[in-house]
Design an enzyme around this catalytic site. Sequence first.
Site, PDB file in Angstrom:
ATOM      1  N   HIS A  29       3.747  -2.367   3.031  1.00  0.00           N
ATOM      2  CA  HIS A  29       3.685  -0.983   2.525  1.00  0.00           C
ATOM      3  C   HIS A  29       4.975  -0.659   1.780  1.00  0.00           C
ATOM      4  O   HIS A  29       6.057  -1.002   2.251  1.00  0.00           O
ATOM      5  CB  HIS A  29       3.526   0.017   3.674  1.00  0.00           C
ATOM      6  CG  HIS A  29       2.210  -0.089   4.374  1.00  0.00           C
ATOM      7  ND1 HIS A  29       1.951  -1.064   5.312  1.00  0.00           N
ATOM      8  CD2 HIS A  29       1.071   0.639   4.255  1.00  0.00           C
ATOM      9  CE1 HIS A  29       0.703  -0.932   5.738  1.00  0.00           C
ATOM     10  NE2 HIS A  29       0.149   0.096   5.124  1.00  0.00           N
ATOM     11  N   ASP A  74       0.826  -1.209   0.000  1.00  0.00           N
ATOM     12  CA  ASP A  74       0.000   0.000   0.000  1.00  0.00           C
ATOM     13  C   ASP A  74       0.866   1.266   0.000  1.00  0.00           C
ATOM     14  O   ASP A  74       2.016   1.247   0.444  1.00  0.00           O
ATOM     15  CB  ASP A  74      -0.875   0.043   1.261  1.00  0.00           C
ATOM     16  CG  ASP A  74      -2.059  -0.909   1.173  1.00  0.00           C
ATOM     17  OD1 ASP A  74      -2.114  -1.711   0.227  1.00  0.00           O
ATOM     18  OD2 ASP A  74      -2.911  -0.839   2.073  1.00  0.00           O
TER      19      ASP A  74
HETATM   20 ZN   LIG Z   1      -2.662   3.319   3.001  1.00  0.00          ZN
END
Ligand SMILES: [Zn+2]
Length: 240
Positions: A203, A59
């Site tokens: 992430h 992400d």
């Molecule tokens: Zn996010």
Amino acid sequence: MFIQRLNLKPLLLVVSIFSSLAIFNIMALKSYVTDARNVHSNAIKKVSTALPLVAITFDDGPDPVITPQVLAILKEKNAKATFFMLGKHAEAYPELVQQIHAAGHEIGNHTYSHQRMTRLSQDGLKAELQHTETILFNITGENPRLVRPPDNAYNAKIVAQTQQCGYHFVLWSIDTRDWANVSPSAILRETDKAGAGDIILFHDGVTPSHIVEGLAKTIDLLQAKGYRLVTVSELMQGSN
Ligand SMILES: [Zn+2]
């Protein structure tokens, strides 16, 4: 009466075959969109599959420091992944978007500016999604079909609205907590729990570079267990 029954039989057979097919299709669809851990049945946390498939997702990227390192690891280990990008980052680093796309990874929509969907109006949410779509389409020639909500903030109405826009609403079943700056071994403790159909959250936007080590070890571990690392769409195609 007897003749009528005979005539009805083929018709009933056809009707029952079509009904079974319809039920089968509904079940097939439901099997990957529902999970015991889901709060909302149409949000995908995990895919039900008998195949040894796991999906790693990233992400908040792309990021000029971390994403190239992530791409190098994925390439070296022959793994595919899914990147839920922010439109503003895709706009800033189009060459990274192009590299991710060219390497055969999947790109999902994580909104343009990482605002919580629960704080946006219906029009605001649509604008965030469409702005990102336009940016991604201009770079890759494809529209994203997966969406993930920033900060895990959503409700049933938001899920329905994104589905009306043609999206699968994708969450995760394993959180590496890489965003909390945990050690590679802590990441590995979480990803060691992964089984067939799990979706793992990483992430590549806000993560310190050393987390990349956790990713490399995770891929080694899962591949040693016989799992194939695929995109979320490939995982859904493998659902039963
Ligand atoms: Zn996010």
